[in-house]
Each structure stands twice: as C-alpha cells, then as structure tokens.
Design an enzyme around this catalytic site. Structure first.
Site, PDB file in Angstrom:
ATOM      1  N   ASP A 221       0.831  -1.190   0.000  1.00  0.00           N
ATOM      2  CA  ASP A 221       0.000   0.000   0.000  1.00  0.00           C
ATOM      3  C   ASP A 221       0.873   1.252   0.000  1.00  0.00           C
ATOM      4  O   ASP A 221       1.860   1.340   0.744  1.00  0.00           O
ATOM      5  CB  ASP A 221      -0.897  -0.025   1.248  1.00  0.00           C
ATOM      6  CG  ASP A 221      -1.759   1.197   1.389  1.00  0.00           C
ATOM      7  OD1 ASP A 221      -2.632   1.399   0.532  1.00  0.00           O
ATOM      8  OD2 ASP A 221      -1.551   1.961   2.355  1.00  0.00           O
TER       9      ASP A 221
ATOM     10  N   GLU B 168       1.665  -0.521  -5.024  1.00  0.00           N
ATOM     11  CA  GLU B 168       0.736   0.552  -5.345  1.00  0.00           C
ATOM     12  C   GLU B 168       1.629   1.783  -5.528  1.00  0.00           C
ATOM     13  O   GLU B 168       2.098   2.361  -4.546  1.00  0.00           O
ATOM     14  CB  GLU B 168      -0.270   0.781  -4.217  1.00  0.00           C
ATOM     15  CG  GLU B 168      -1.282   1.866  -4.562  1.00  0.00           C
ATOM     16  CD  GLU B 168      -2.196   2.222  -3.405  1.00  0.00           C
ATOM     17  OE1 GLU B 168      -3.371   2.549  -3.660  1.00  0.00           O
ATOM     18  OE2 GLU B 168      -1.753   2.177  -2.239  1.00  0.00           O
TER      19      GLU B 168
END
Length: 702
Positions: A342, A378
C-alpha cells in the site's frame, strides 16, 4: 518467577517448548518492564535488565503460548524533542505474533490529557488497550507446496476476508467473515471455477478501528490502519484470539494452496494506527518515537506522506529491520506467496523525494526469501512527487493506474484515447520497456476496493458517500465513470442493457490485455455499493458481497473470458510485441497489426483523430517470440479483436490476408456475451455490424 538473561535476537516473544524469550528494541528508554497479564486484570512485572545494542531481553522458563503480555517504557516524555515515553501506557510488542482484545477508546490510551498535548497523561491504559500474545510456532503443514504460479499465468482476485464470505449462503454462520471461511469448499470452488490463481487479501495485519469512526458508529472496515505487522487480525478468527488466529490463518493458506491458489497480502508498511501527534500511544510511539517515525522540523509533529497522520522513517535501521523481518515471517512461517504494498512510494522516501535507490529496495533485492515471491507496488502516495507508475525497480510489478484510467476513458467515450488505449492493451511498453521489464510488470485492473465497483462505474457519474459521515467530501471526485444516462438505480430496460454491455466490455478488455489481470471481489456478480466510492468505514451489507442465486450471466461471461485467456498464450505474452514480421518462414505476418473498422491498416492520422473510438487488432498466434519452458516454440490460434467504443453501431470489415475463416467466440452485444462452439463463421472481407459500445473476438485456429 525465574528470569534468565535470554537473547537479543530474535525480537519479539519466542517460545521454544520450555519457555519464552522476550526481546524489544528502544534507544529512547531508560528502562523497560515486561508485563505478564492475567485474566483477573492483574500484572506480573519483570524488568528487562539485559541490554545489547538497545535491545532489552529476558528468558522466562514456563511461559507458554497463550500468555498475554505488554511493555511499560520508562523514559523521557519530551514532545519538543520528539520523545514520548510514558510508563502508564501498556505497549504492544512491535513483533507480537498475535494480539488479543481491542482498543476501548478514552483518554486512558493517549499519552497526553485531552486539550493539553504537550503534557503527560498518567492514566493507566492497560484495561483499555490490546495485549500481545505468546504464540506456538509449531504447525503441521503436511505436504504444503507453494503453487509458484508464473506471472503470465496469474489471474488475481482482490478480496476482503469478511466482505467476501459474510453473505455466502453455503457457509455456516459461525465461519462467515473469518479465515476459516476462506478455506471452505464453497469459496475455493468459486475461485477455481472462475479461473483465479491468486487471492489478494486486503489487510489482515492486526489493525485498529479509529477513535473518530467508532464514535460515529463506524469502523475501519478496509483495515489500512496497522498496529501489528506480524499478527493476523484477531477479529477474523472464528475460534479464539490467544494464538488461534495464527493457526486458522495457516490452515486457510494450506487449503488454498491445495487448490492451486496463491495467497497475496495487501500490506501497509508506510504508516501505523498511532496517527499524528494527537493520536494514541499504543506501541511504537511509546517505545521509541524518533526511531520509528518521520518527524517534522518541529519534532512535536510528524511528516505525513500517507494522509493518515504519520509515516514510518524509512532510513531508520530499526524500521527497515522490522519490515524485512515481517515480510520474511509471513513468507517463511505463514507460507504466503507475495505482497501488495500500500502507498509503496512512501517506502522509497529515504529522505524526502521518492528514490528508486532507497535502502528498502536494496534490502528486498538481496533478500533470499522476500525477493523470490510476488512483489506488487501501489506506485503512489499523497506526498510531493508521489505518483510513480512505471518507476519501480525491475523486480517489482505495479498496480497500473494508467491502465485503469485509459480503459475507463475509452468505454465512456473520451476523445483522443485510442492511441494510449493501444499501449495499455499491449502491456504498457511506454512505462516498463525502457528498464528491461516485461508486460507482466503491469497489474491491470479496472476496479479495486478503492473507488466504484464495476456495477457502480457504469451506474453513477458522481460519488454518493453520505453514509460515511463526512458530508460527501471524502473519496475521489473524478472517477472517469459514466452512468449510461441515469444516475443510480434504474428500471429502464435500455439503460440496464447498456450497463450490462459496458460491464462485459470492461471484463473482456481486462482479460484480453497483456499484463496480469486483477478482478475485484463481487464484480463478477455486478456487486453495488450504491455509489459509495470510499467504503473504507462500511462494515455491513453495503460492502459485503451479496451472492446471487446461480450467479447470473455476468458470472458466466467472466468465467468464459478468464478461461479464454488462460487457454491462449497469445493473450498473456511474456515479451512485448515487436510490431514487425515474424522471424522465419512459418509466417509472413506481423505479431500484431492494427486496422481501422474498414479493414485497412491504421495510419498516424487514424490514431490521432479526436473522434477515433473503434479499431481492429490482429494478434498472431504463430508469431509468439518467447520460448516455452523447455525452449520449445509456442504457437497459438490467432485472434481479431474488434472494438467499437463509439455511441453508434459501426460496420467492420474482416481484414483480408490475415486468415480466410474465423469464428466469433465473444460478442459483448449479446446478453450472454459468449458463444462457445456455436459462434458464427465469418470469412476474410466479410462485414460485421458491431452494436454501439461493444466488442467482438474472432478466432482462427492455428
């Protein structure tokens, strides 16, 4: 109680069959107490007197798995110097393998009295916070083998442990929403029939429900609020939180591996649940605030590139060790097959700007364990220069946000999209080829947990996030969505038919694109969140997958497209197209050719026309350049992909000289979308009418 010196490594609580070694790092502490917690609320306190390189440690004979514990740190509370030690706060072990309980929000868990953040709060947090748990490392993995699915054969399914399983009618009530539910035959059967090879789980590291959300009657449903990087989230366990969650997670991984499905974890190493300077003191802040967090020029405050209040200090040896130890633990001990990071751009911020040569990437590259699993970034964060799609090192793959945006733009009718769409369809060579990466560096997706579901993407022009309690201010305002003429739910047959066709278009495009496709859970059923594009706090029916009886036509179409991709290597090439004639006498055609709907090759003018929204793509199955695993030549059927993203029906001419006879194998204009074995036969030069906003796939046997 006997207390032996113990060892400084490994960090955390390590049970060896006779007792437990405890080790914790803190450079800021004057002294640290280990607190063994009892069910009656009392504590047994042991001072960790042995110190090696700022690691305090002790070995306690007879301390067994299931024992709850925490730390109390004695040291300076001086926010103006970035120091926030407070012995009144029971702290979680950063290396805890399991966590018991949940935070009971109140002033007790904060290091300061409300309203005076620079003063120290001496209220005891122990009755109000979580506890670390000693776990048993032994587990019978049997003959568990990692599937080790190659990227070009991978189809990823992003899912939430609870959201995927809470409403499945075949699951017993007591298993719904748990790790055990993932191992249930009904879930595994659905995934295998769909053709999924990798289950990407939204965060399962122990996380915290924010104080603000709890006060609003909501929770941190998505889980991007980690406090324990080694501990499976205890609320997803069906039969206990004193270490049972570890066994249950391992059992789920073992069952998924038996079905040939890899397990990828969405991990949040960029920040913690302790938030900004007004956040609670739960673990890292009280142990050694300046060693774990990136502090601002005024050390009372935090530098925040994540939008969550804090960022971990990626140039700190302790932070880097924590992350690498955590990754190795989940691979070696929990048998997971990869990670999706993330806001991964934050991990590259060794100083301020994103740095491809940061220490984190160096450590991952040389690590013999972590470097061998799937690593997915990401590739952005909210800091300056944080959008880094295409800029991660060669070992990494990336969520391709540009793929998502371009495919959405094409099918909603944005002008001047066709040229970029061609690049995204063929693996985004403009992003990945210059540093030696392949099409497989691109994780392609149209929807994910963050944003509209597939159904809502074609049903809403604007977000509808009122249920989140933020006056619809949260969530992305620019979604590249199109509601097909009516905002929200509709009973107009024409609108419903167009929406269904658009969903088929997105699914088909995803599976026909070079790269690695990723589906979002429930999109195969047209799951809706009623226009909420930021359901991070919605732990209820709004976010849970509603499993329809029989699945429906969209599910059947999705299965067919996934299996079409899996059956044909021309859709999952390991190298970029050359765009030139194949080498050797076997074929005189290019590996890829682009045509106008009239069946003539595209010119530069055709690509740059503002209104261009239709084309035909020839994929030559006889010109695949990469060899098979034993050096053999790979051949496949050839395909024509006909795209009509315009608002009117168009007549397409089947190109001549690229095959005499073709069969229609997919047509998104049809309600069922696919005509396996029964599609119409067409010949070179034939004319086909494609309905507005539809695509067709023609197949020519090798």
């Amino acid at each position: 109680m006997q207390v032996w010196p113990g060892e400084a490594y490994p960090l955390g609580a390590t049970y060896d069959g006779a007792g437990t070694n405890f080790a914790v790092f803190s450079e800021a502490a004057d002294r640290i107490e280990l607190c063994l917690l009892h069910d009656d609320g009392s504590e047994t306190t042991v001072e960790l007197r042995e110190t090696d390189a700022c690691v305090r440690h002790a070995y306690l004979p007879g301390v067994m798995p299931g024992q709850r514990y925490g730390f109390r740190v004695h040291g300076p509370y001086a926010p103006e110097r970035g120091l926030r030690c407070n012995s009144a706060k029971l702290l979680l072990d950063p290396y805890a393998r399991a966590v018991s309980g949940a935070v009971k929000w109140g002033e007790e868990v904060y290091g300061y009295p409300f309203g005076t953040p620079d003063k120290r709060n001496d209220l005891d947090s122990a009755p109000h916070t979580m506890a670390s748990v000693v776990t048993n490392p032994y587990f019978d993995w049997g003959d568990d083998r990692r599937p080790r699915t190659e990227y070009h054969r991978t189809v990823i399914y992003e899912a939430h442990v609870k959201g995927l399983t809470m409403r499945h009618p075949a699951l017993p009530e007591e298993l719904r929403g748990t790790y055990a539910a993932l191992a249930h035959p009904a879930i595994i059967e659905h995934l295998t029939e769909l053709g999924i090879t990798a289950l990407e789980l939204m965060p399962v590291h122990q996380f915290v429900h924010d104080h603000r959300l709890v006060n609003m009657g909501l929770g941190n449903y998505w889980g991007y609020n980690t406090i324990g990087f080694f501990a499976p989230h205890n609320a997803y366990a069906s039969w206990g939180e004193r270490g049972q969650q570890v066994l249950e997670f391992k059992s789920a991984v073992r069952a998924l591996h038996e079905a040939g499905i890899e397990v990828i974890l969405d991990v949040v190493y960029n920040h913690t649940a302790e938030g900004n300077h007004l956040g609670p003191t739960l673990s890292f802040r009280g142990l050694d605030n300046p060693s774990y967090y990136r502090l601002a020029d005024d050390p009372r405050y935090y530098t925040d590139t994540t939008g969550t209040g804090n960022s971990l200090l990626m140039r700190s040896p302790q932070v880097l060790q924590l992350i690498m130890d955590s990754l190795r633990y989940w691979v070696s001990e929990m048998h997971v097959d990869g990670f999706r990071f993330d806001l991964a751009a934050t991990l590259a911020r060794q100083f301020h700007e994103v740095d491809r040569l940061s220490s984190f990437f160096d450590l991952v590259q040389q690590d013999p364990v972590v470097s061998q699993v799937k690593l997915i970034a990401e590739p952005w964060d909210v800091g300056e220069g944080g959008y880094q799609v295409g800029n991660f090192p060669p070992l990494w793959t990336e969520w391709n946000g540009k793929y998502r945006d371009t495919v959405r733009d094409l099918w909603r009718g944005e002008p001047r999209t066709l040229a970029e769409f061609a690049s995204r369809l063929t693996g985004s060579s403009d992003l990945y080829q210059d540093d030696g990466r392949r099409p497989l560096a691109s994780i392609n997706f149209v929807t994910c947990h963050d944003g509209f579901t597939l159904h809502d993407l074609v049903s809403y022009n604007t977000k509808h996030n009122q249920a989140n309690g933020e006056d619809n201010r949260d969530g992305e305002s620019y979604n590249r969505s199109w509601n097909c003429g009516v905002e929200g739910e509709s009973d107009d047959p024409a609108v419903l038919e167009l929406r269904a066709r658009q969903m088929r278009n997105f699914i088909a495009t995803l599976m026909l694109s070079q790269g690695v496709p990723m589906l979002s859970h429930g999109d195969e059923f047209a799951r809706t969140q009623h226009g909420n594009n930021n359901a991070y706090c919605q732990d209820g029916e709004l976010s849970w997958v509603e499993w329809p009886q029989g699945g429906g036509e969209l599910l059947e179409f999705t299965r067919a497209m996934v299996w079409l991709r899996r059956d044909h290597p021309v859709f999952r090439r390991r190298r970029f197209f050359h765009g030139r004639l194949a080498q050797g006498p076997q074929d005189e055609l290019s590996d890829i050719t682009w045509f106008t709907p009239q069946g003539v090759e595209m010119t530069q003018r055709d690509w740059t026309s503002a209104q261009a929204g239709a084309l035909t793509v020839f994929l030559n199955g006889n010109a695949i350049s990469e060899p098979g695993p034993h050096g053999e030549r790979i051949t496949d059927d050839s395909f024509l992909l006909l795209f009509n993203a315009t608002p009117k029906s168009l007549e397409f001419t089947v190109p001549v000289d690229h095959g005499r006879q073709w069969q229609v194998v997919a047509d998104t204009a049809l309600p069922e979308g696919v005509t396996p074995g029964t599609g119409a036969k067409v010949a070179a030069g034939d004319r086909l009418t494609l309905l507005d906003r539809s695509l067709m796939v023609l197949q020519r046997p090798v």
